[in-house]
Enzyme design. Sequence first.
Site, mmCIF file in Angstrom:
data_model
loop_
_atom_site.group_PDB
_atom_site.id
_atom_site.type_symbol
_atom_site.label_atom_id
_atom_site.label_comp_id
_atom_site.label_asym_id
_atom_site.label_seq_id
_atom_site.Cartn_x
_atom_site.Cartn_y
_atom_site.Cartn_z
ATOM 1 N N ASP A 35 0.821 -1.205 0.000
ATOM 2 C CA ASP A 35 0.000 0.000 0.000
ATOM 3 C C ASP A 35 0.856 1.257 0.000
ATOM 4 O O ASP A 35 0.638 2.174 -0.798
ATOM 5 C CB ASP A 35 -0.921 0.013 1.230
ATOM 6 C CG ASP A 35 -1.890 -1.152 1.235
ATOM 7 O OD1 ASP A 35 -2.202 -1.653 0.148
ATOM 8 O OD2 ASP A 35 -2.318 -1.558 2.324
ATOM 9 N N GLU A 285 1.402 -5.773 -5.615
ATOM 10 C CA GLU A 285 1.009 -4.925 -6.738
ATOM 11 C C GLU A 285 2.142 -4.046 -7.249
ATOM 12 O O GLU A 285 2.450 -4.045 -8.444
ATOM 13 C CB GLU A 285 -0.178 -4.061 -6.311
ATOM 14 C CG GLU A 285 -0.821 -3.267 -7.421
ATOM 15 C CD GLU A 285 -2.195 -2.743 -7.040
ATOM 16 O OE1 GLU A 285 -2.475 -1.564 -7.342
ATOM 17 O OE2 GLU A 285 -3.000 -3.495 -6.463
#
Length: 382
Positions: A35, A285
Site C-alpha cells: 500500500d 502490486e
Amino acid sequence: MSPSINAPTNVVTAQRPANALIWDVFCHVVDNLGDIGVCWRLCADLAERGQSVRLWIDEPGALHWMAPGALEGRMDGVQVLYWTDPLAPDLLAHLVPADVWIETFGCHPPPEVQAHRATAIAAGGTLPVWVNLEYMSAEAYVERSHRLPSLVSSGPLRGMGQWFFYPGFTQATGGLLRETDLAARQTSFNAAAWLVAQGLACAARPRASLFCYEPAALPALLQQAGQDHPSDWLVTTGRATDAVNAAQAQGLQMGQTNLHHLPRLTQRDYDHLLWACDLNFVRGEDSLVRALWAGKPLVWHIYPQHDDAHHAKLEAFLDWLQAPDSLRAFHRIWNGITPAHNVWPGWDVVDSWRACVLAARARLLAQPDLTSQLLEFVAEKR
C-alpha cells in the site's frame, strides 16, 4: 512514539505553479510495503508533474528507507501527514482545503477530515474531486467499473459524489504508474556499476531477485536451481529473507545457488535491482508493475486471499500477459495452486519467457499511464 513528520504548513502553500492542484492522498496501511509503495510512487509522480500533494498515512515508518527524506519534508511538492486516530488537535485548521481526494484501496478519509470539509462546504466552500483508487487487476470487471460514479452512503458527506478509478492493463482501464523519465533512466542504467556499488560481484552467471511471501515451493526451487547452473539469488529483506532462512534451517542443500541477502532498498534502488537481474520474483502490486517495466522474465506471488479469489485474478493476469504454458505452470506452482515435485524449469526455459514480457511491456507503453489519466480525469470533473 510517532515518526518524525514534516510540519503541516510547508510545501502545499508556497509558490505553487498556477495550474497546480492540491491533492490529499489517503493511505491506510494493510501490507506496509504494498500500500505504501503504490501511494508513495503516486504522490512522487504527481509532484514531479507540478502538483502539490499531501500523503495521509497511518503507518509511515517504512518511508524512512523507502523514500529517505520524505518524512522530514525534503521531497519537493509532497507533504506527509501522520494519520492518527484521533487526528492531532488543530491539524486541519492549518491546511488549505484540497482540490482532490484520492482514497486508496477502499480506505475512508478520517472522519475529522470529512466533518471539517462538510462544515466548509456548508459555508460556501467547494467540493473536492473524490476518487476511489482501487486495486489493480486484469479481470473483466475492471473495465466495466472504471470511472463509474458512486454516492457516499454515510457520514457528514453523505450524498456527495465520488468516482471509482481502476488501474489496469488495457486501454479501457486507468493504466499503471509510470514516471515520465523512466525510459531515460533505464537506458542510462549501468547494471555492473550498480551491483558493485551494492557490494555484489558482477559475475557472468544468471541473477534472480527474490521478493515473495512464504511459498511452499521455495526450498525445492532453490535446491533444484542449484543443480542446474551456477546462479546468484538476491534476496530482499523481510519475508523473503525469513522464508529463505527457514528453508536453510531445515537443511536445504544449495548446490550452485549463491544467496546474497540485501539491505532495505529505496524504491529507486529496487527498480535498479529488477533491471540488473535476469529473473524477478515479485509479490503484491507495486513490484509487479516495476517488474513489467523492467522487461525481464518475472514470476508473480499474488497476495493470497482466504476464499482463493486470487486464483482468478492470477489467471486473468496470465491471460493478458499471453504467458506460455511453462510460465503459467510455474505461476500455479509458486502460488500453491498446483503441487509439483519438479519446480525449477531451468534457465533456458526462463530465458524463453522474456519475449512475452517484452511484448506485454510494449503494449503498456502504448497506453497512457495512471498519473496522466488521473490528471486528465480530475480536470474533466472539475
